[in-house]
Structures are given as C-alpha cells and as structure tokens.
Design a protein around this motif. Structure first.
Motif, mmCIF file in Angstrom:
data_model
loop_
_atom_site.group_PDB
_atom_site.id
_atom_site.type_symbol
_atom_site.label_atom_id
_atom_site.label_comp_id
_atom_site.label_asym_id
_atom_site.label_seq_id
_atom_site.Cartn_x
_atom_site.Cartn_y
_atom_site.Cartn_z
ATOM 1 N N ILE A 200 1.054 -1.638 -0.117
ATOM 2 C CA ILE A 200 0.257 -0.230 -0.103
ATOM 3 C C ILE A 200 1.108 1.028 0.319
ATOM 4 O O ILE A 200 0.370 1.795 -0.976
ATOM 5 N N VAL A 201 1.874 1.598 0.809
ATOM 6 C CA VAL A 201 2.813 2.642 0.834
ATOM 7 C C VAL A 201 3.805 2.561 -0.535
ATOM 8 O O VAL A 201 3.641 3.976 -0.402
ATOM 9 N N ASN A 202 4.230 1.865 -1.078
ATOM 10 C CA ASN A 202 4.976 1.613 -2.156
ATOM 11 C C ASN A 202 4.864 1.481 -3.359
ATOM 12 O O ASN A 202 4.462 2.521 -4.759
ATOM 13 N N VAL A 203 2.940 1.729 -3.488
ATOM 14 C CA VAL A 203 1.941 0.784 -4.231
ATOM 15 C C VAL A 203 1.558 1.929 -4.854
ATOM 16 O O VAL A 203 0.974 2.863 -5.650
ATOM 17 N N SER A 204 -0.183 1.541 -4.043
ATOM 18 C CA SER A 204 -1.009 2.146 -3.945
ATOM 19 C C SER A 204 -1.447 4.007 -3.095
ATOM 20 O O SER A 204 -1.769 4.573 -4.448
#
Length: 223
Positions: A200-204
């Motif tokens: 979530i932190v890196n893609v979303s």
C-alpha cells in the motif's frame, strides 16, 4: 498465489521503473473525452466496472473521487465457482481483479471515470501486467453494461491512441459485463484498513497522491 509479503516488493520496484511506460504524465497530456455522457440534471446512481491491476490500488484511487459513492473490489470475467482470491491468483480462471464503482451521474460522467482510470489508476499499455504483478488477472479491461458505455470507452481509447498520449498503444480490452463477484471481505477498503502494508505504501499510495496532484478538482472535499 503470491502472499501479501511476496506481493509488494516486486510490484513496487516495477512501478518505480515504469510509470506509464516510462513517461511521467501531466494533467495536460490527457484530453477530455470527446465522446461522453452529459451530466444528469438530478442526482442518481450509475455503475462502472473497471479492471486495472491490483484492486487494492484501483479501489483506493476511486474511493476519494468526487461523485463516487462506493467502490467494491471483486472479480469479473470468470465464473462464480472460481471467484475466489486464491484461485483467481493462479491466472487460470478468466477473472480480472476489478472494481465496481457506484457514482452519481449528476456529479461525474462515465468518461471522467475513464479519464482517471487511464491517467492515474493504472498503466493501460502493459499486457496482462501492472508493474511486476503479472498474469491475466491483472489485465486492463473495461466491462461495459450498456451500448453507451461501450461507445464512450472505445472512442476514448481511440482518441488517446490518436493523440499518442502514451508511448505504446493501449491494450485495454472493452468487453460486456456478465457478472461481477464481490471479493472477500478483507479485500474491501484494503488500503485504508492496512496503512502499514508495504504494498500500500509503495504502490497504492503513490497513485492516490498522483490523483491529488494531477486532478485536485476531482478529489472529494472532506467534510
């Protein structure tokens, strides 16, 4: 099937290496849909079903969009019997990770949803993959529910290709929706419920921030 810890790292690296085919897009690069619905004269409810890679990400983008009332993560393109995450993740069910968007057509048009879909939510030029998430379950597809949606989707794809907005041709499929199957409860509102998940932190999250920066007027105002 990838477990959650396996899923985030390669996908995050893939996103960092390839943003829309290596091109950092700007809001001005995306024309308004030449073919679109007129805004309704009174509030109502309409739906759109879109597939553009991991549904955690596409859900997170559209959940904050002005005019969107609800977003549900699920599966489209396969059968009820195989609409289960562990089976869909094999890539052999015909399903795509998809979202069902319920929106107010007096506030946002179908074409405007597609504009965000193409410009922010995913890369429509990579076949059966998003970043390092690989397989037909991550394909780019628009599942239309009526002839007007089909017309708008096909016209906008043609418009973007003609304008060469992307370096590569759009590979997004446009197919009729048969059934939409709601995903397991733990997938719903996943980005909000799992703030520390590295995926979530890196893609979303970067996609959500991209929407806020590129199209601030499309972001729902906080009450």
């Amino acid at each position: 099937m990838k477990n959650f810890s396996q899923r985030w790292m390669p996908a995050a690296l893939g996103l960092l290496m390839s943003v829309h085919g290596g091109t950092v897009m700007a809001a001005a690069d995306f024309p308004e849909p030449a073919v679109d619905q007129k805004l309704a004269t009174s509030p109502g409810k309409a739906t759109a079903v879109l597939a553009g890679g991991c549904f955690w990400c596409t859900e997170a983008v559209f959940e904050i969009m002005e005019g969107v009332d609800d977003v549900i993560s699920g599966y489209a393109g396969g059968t009820k019997e195989t609409a289960k995450y562990d089976i869909v993740s094999t890539g052999r069910t015909g399903h795509a990770e998809s979202i069902l968007i319920t929106y107010d057509p007096s506030k946002v048009s179908y074409g405007q949803l597609l504009k965000i879909f193409f410009s922010v939510a995913h890369d429509p030029t990579t076949l059966n993959r998003q970043g390092a998430d690989v397989g037909p379950q991550y394909r780019s597809e628009i599942f239309f529910t009526d002839p007007e949606q089909k017309k708008i989707a096909e016209a906008y794809i043609a418009q973007l290709n003609a304008a060469k907005v992307f370096k590569s041709p759009i590979v997004t499929k446009v197919e009729p929706l048969d059934k939409f199957y709601t995903a397991e409860s733990y997938h719903q509102n996943y980005a909000v419920q799992n703030r520390q998940n590295p995926y979530i932190v890196n893609v979303s999250d970067p996609k959500v921030e991209k929407l806020k920066k590129m199209f601030p007027g499309c972001v729902r105002k906080r009450k």
